[in-house]
Design an enzyme around this catalytic site. Sequence first.
Site, PDB file in Angstrom:
ATOM      1  CG  PHE A 151      -0.222   0.454   2.498  1.00 38.09           C
ATOM      2  CD1 PHE A 151      -0.115   1.816   2.818  1.00 38.09           C
ATOM      3  CD2 PHE A 151       0.385  -0.461   3.355  1.00 38.09           C
ATOM      4  CE1 PHE A 151       0.560   2.238   3.953  1.00 38.09           C
ATOM      5  CE2 PHE A 151       1.066  -0.049   4.488  1.00 38.09           C
ATOM      6  CZ  PHE A 151       1.149   1.306   4.786  1.00 38.09           C
ATOM      7  NE  ARG A 172      -3.390  -2.805   3.693  1.00 37.56           N
ATOM      8  CZ  ARG A 172      -2.347  -3.049   4.469  1.00 37.56           C
ATOM      9  NH1 ARG A 172      -2.107  -2.291   5.503  1.00 37.56           N
ATOM     10  NH2 ARG A 172      -1.550  -4.052   4.216  1.00 37.56           N
ATOM     11  CB  SER A 199       4.868  -7.376   5.706  1.00 36.33           C
ATOM     12  OG  SER A 199       3.904  -8.333   5.344  1.00 36.33           O
ATOM     13  CB  CYS A 255      10.538  -0.455   2.632  1.00 35.53           C
ATOM     14  SG  CYS A 255      11.242   0.090   1.079  1.00 35.53           S
TER      15      CYS A 255
HETATM   16  P1  NAD Z   1       1.560  -6.576   3.118  1.00 33.56           P
HETATM   17  O1  NAD Z   1       2.556  -7.669   3.209  1.00 33.56           O
HETATM   18  O2  NAD Z   1       0.469  -6.546   4.126  1.00 33.56           O
HETATM   19  O3  NAD Z   1       0.819  -6.604   1.687  1.00 33.56           O
HETATM   20  C1  NAD Z   1       1.546  -6.632   0.485  1.00 33.56           C
HETATM   21  C2  NAD Z   1       0.729  -7.360  -0.575  1.00 33.56           C
HETATM   22  O4  NAD Z   1       0.503  -8.705  -0.145  1.00 33.56           O
HETATM   23  C3  NAD Z   1      -0.643  -6.733  -0.819  1.00 33.56           C
HETATM   24  O5  NAD Z   1      -0.908  -6.727  -2.198  1.00 33.56           O
HETATM   25  C4  NAD Z   1      -1.587  -7.652  -0.065  1.00 33.56           C
HETATM   26  O6  NAD Z   1      -2.868  -7.744  -0.667  1.00 33.56           O
HETATM   27  C5  NAD Z   1      -0.891  -8.996  -0.126  1.00 33.56           C
HETATM   28  N1  NAD Z   1      -1.179  -9.825   1.058  1.00 33.56           N
HETATM   29  C6  NAD Z   1      -1.420  -9.384   2.319  1.00 33.56           C
HETATM   30  N2  NAD Z   1      -1.637 -10.441   3.141  1.00 33.56           N
HETATM   31  C7  NAD Z   1      -1.523 -11.548   2.379  1.00 33.56           C
HETATM   32  C8  NAD Z   1      -1.628 -12.953   2.666  1.00 33.56           C
HETATM   33  N3  NAD Z   1      -1.899 -13.405   3.893  1.00 33.56           N
HETATM   34  N4  NAD Z   1      -1.448 -13.826   1.663  1.00 33.56           N
HETATM   35  C9  NAD Z   1      -1.162 -13.386   0.418  1.00 33.56           C
HETATM   36  N5  NAD Z   1      -1.060 -12.074   0.087  1.00 33.56           N
HETATM   37  C10 NAD Z   1      -1.226 -11.161   1.062  1.00 33.56           C
HETATM   38  O7  NAD Z   1       2.386  -5.198   3.111  1.00 33.56           O
HETATM   39  P2  NAD Z   1       1.817  -3.720   3.208  1.00 33.56           P
HETATM   40  O8  NAD Z   1       1.311  -3.487   4.597  1.00 33.56           O
HETATM   41  O9  NAD Z   1       0.914  -3.452   2.081  1.00 33.56           O
HETATM   42  O10 NAD Z   1       3.152  -2.876   2.970  1.00 33.56           O
HETATM   43  C11 NAD Z   1       4.048  -2.549   3.999  1.00 33.56           C
HETATM   44  C12 NAD Z   1       5.208  -3.506   4.045  1.00 33.56           C
HETATM   45  O11 NAD Z   1       5.878  -3.525   2.788  1.00 33.56           O
HETATM   46  C13 NAD Z   1       6.258  -3.104   5.062  1.00 33.56           C
HETATM   47  O12 NAD Z   1       6.712  -4.251   5.716  1.00 33.56           O
HETATM   48  C14 NAD Z   1       7.355  -2.483   4.212  1.00 33.56           C
HETATM   49  O13 NAD Z   1       8.634  -2.520   4.798  1.00 33.56           O
HETATM   50  C15 NAD Z   1       7.284  -3.338   2.995  1.00 33.56           C
HETATM   51  N6  NAD Z   1       7.875  -2.700   1.839  1.00 33.56           N
HETATM   52  C16 NAD Z   1       9.050  -3.192   1.366  1.00 33.56           C
HETATM   53  C17 NAD Z   1       9.674  -2.603   0.283  1.00 33.56           C
HETATM   54  C18 NAD Z   1      10.964  -3.159  -0.244  1.00 33.56           C
HETATM   55  O14 NAD Z   1      11.313  -2.855  -1.389  1.00 33.56           O
HETATM   56  N7  NAD Z   1      11.691  -3.952   0.511  1.00 33.56           N
HETATM   57  C19 NAD Z   1       9.084  -1.495  -0.335  1.00 33.56           C
HETATM   58  C20 NAD Z   1       7.868  -1.021   0.167  1.00 33.56           C
HETATM   59  C21 NAD Z   1       7.271  -1.638   1.251  1.00 33.56           C
END
Ligand code: NAD
Length: 478
Positions: free
Chosen positions: A128, A156, A205, A260
Site C-alpha cells: 500500500f 488498501r 511485509s 521501507c
Molecule cells: P503486506 O505484506 O500486508 O501486503 C503486500 C501485498 O501482499 C498486498 O498486495 C496484499 O494484498 C498482499 N497480502 C497481504 N496479506 C496476504 C496474505 N496473507 N497472503 C497473500 N497475500 C497477502 O504489506 P503492506 O502493509 O501493504 O506494505 C508494507 C510492508 O511492505 C512493510 O513491511 C514495508 O517494509 C514493505 N515494503 C518493502 C519494500 C521493499 O522494497 N523492501 C518497499 C515497500 C514496502
Amino acid sequence: MASMWQASPAALPMSSTPPRAKCRPAWRWAAAQVKWGATNPQRRARVMMEFVRLLNRDMDKLAEVLSSEHGKTIPDAKGDIQRGLEVIEFCIGAPHLLKGEFTDSAGPGIDMYSMRQPIGVAAGITPFNFPAMIPMWKMGPALACGNAFILKPSERDPSVPLMLAELMQEAGLPDGVLQVINGDKEAVDAILDSPIISGIGFVGSTPIAEYIYGRGCSNGKRVQCFGGAKNHMIIMPDADMDQAADALVGAGYGAAGERCMAISVAVPVGDETADRLIEKLIPRIEKLKVGPYTAGNDVDYGPVVTAAAKANILKLVESGVAQGAKLVVDGRNFALQGYEKGFFVGPHLFDHVTRDMDIYRKEIFGPVLSTVRAKTYEEALGLAMDHEYGNGTAIFTRDGDTARDFAARVNVGMIGINVPIPVPLAYHTFGGWKKSAFGDLNQHGPDSFRFYTRTKTITSRWPSGIKEGASLNFKPMD
Ligand code: NAD
C-alpha cells in the site's frame, strides 16, 4: 485494451491450455503475450515513452487521487509517481538492454550468440505504501521485456494502479497485455497457483514475502520478494549534528514512517554524541505538523493507512515504555480537532532503547524513532549487522575511512553516506539483504531486465563450415 478485473480472482485463467493453437502448451504463454513479445523492442519502448508523457500530463490528477486514498501529502505523492516514472524512462532503453552477446568464430565455422526472451506472463503483487512507484517498478521492466503482466495492487489503495493501467492502454499497449486484479490473499493465492504465470515480483511485509516466495517457487515459478525493514542510521561524533538531526526527522517521520527505507533506529556513537543529537531532535520533532493532505503546506505527514495500523503502532509504543525505553517525545495523546476518528499518529522519539526490546526488533512502520546508544563504532556496526532485516542503512560522519569501512563491511543492501534514505536511482538496482529480500536479482535497473527475461544461447555452423564426419567425442572447439 488493457483489461481490468475488479474483483474475482476466479477470473484469472487457471488452465494451461493456450488460448491459441500456435502457443506450445509447455510454454503456457497467453496469446496477447506471444504477439507483444514478438513486437520489436523499439516499438515497445515507444509505448513506454508515450506512457511517460501521459504520466506527466496527469501528474496532478494522479497525485490528488493517491493522496486522498493513501493520506500522504501531495508533494510526497508526486515523489511516489516520479520515482516510478523514472523506472519507465529507464525501460525506454529496452532495445539496448535486451541485446544479446555474440562470439564470431567460436570454432571452425561456428558462431555463438545469446538472446534474452521474455519469461511469458509475469505478475506483480504490491504494497500500500507506494501505490504508484512500486506497480511501475514491476510493470515497466516486465512489459518492456515483452511479457504480459498481471498486477495485484494493495487492496488498501488500488485506484492509482488502475489509473496507471488506463494510461498504459492510452499509450498504445495492446489488449490483454496488462491486467489488474483486485483482492487480497485469495487473489494472491490464485496467482501463486496459476500455471499460466511464470514469474512473480512481490513487495510487502516479510512474513508475506516468505510465504509467497515459498509457495511460488514450489510451483516452479521464478520469484523475487522484497520484505520489511529496520533501517539503522549511525551518527559518529564528528558528524554535522544539525544535518544528522534534519536527516533523521525527514527519514524517520516522512510519510508517517510508512516507507521501507525510513530510518527507524538512530545509533549515536558515544553518550556525548547521543546527548547532542537528542537535544537537537526534540524541538524539530515537536514542531512536526500532522494532518490531512488537504491542508497543503501546513502538513508534514498525514495519517497511517488503517485503524489497525494505528493500533499496532501505539501498542508497540506502550511496549517500549513498559520494557524500559525512555519516551522523550510522546505522541500518544495526539488528537486532531475535527478528525478524531482519523488514523493520525503523533510523532514519538525513544532514547535508551536496547536490542531485546520489541520496538527495536520489530518493524513498526509508523512515526516512531528509536535511539540505541553505542559506545563505539564497532558496536554500532554490530547492531546493524546483527539485525534480521538488511534493507537500508546510513552513516553520518566526516571521516572517509570510517565511511568506507562501513560501506564495505555492513551486511545491508543499500547504504547511505551522509544520505539518510539511499534509494538507488532507476538505472541502479534496489534490494535489501537478509530478511528484507528473498530470491535473486534486485528491482529495477539492469537486474530487472535479467529477472523478466530468460537467456537462450545459440551455437551455429553452416554446411560449408563442416569439415569432418561424425565424431563421438566431447571436444573443445579448436
Ligand atoms: P503486506 O505484506 O500486508 O501486503 C503486500 C501485498 O501482499 C498486498 O498486495 C496484499 O494484498 C498482499 N497480502 C497481504 N496479506 C496476504 C496474505 N496473507 N497472503 C497473500 N497475500 C497477502 O504489506 P503492506 O502493509 O501493504 O506494505 C508494507 C510492508 O511492505 C512493510 O513491511 C514495508 O517494509 C514493505 N515494503 C518493502 C519494500 C521493499 O522494497 N523492501 C518497499 C515497500 C514496502
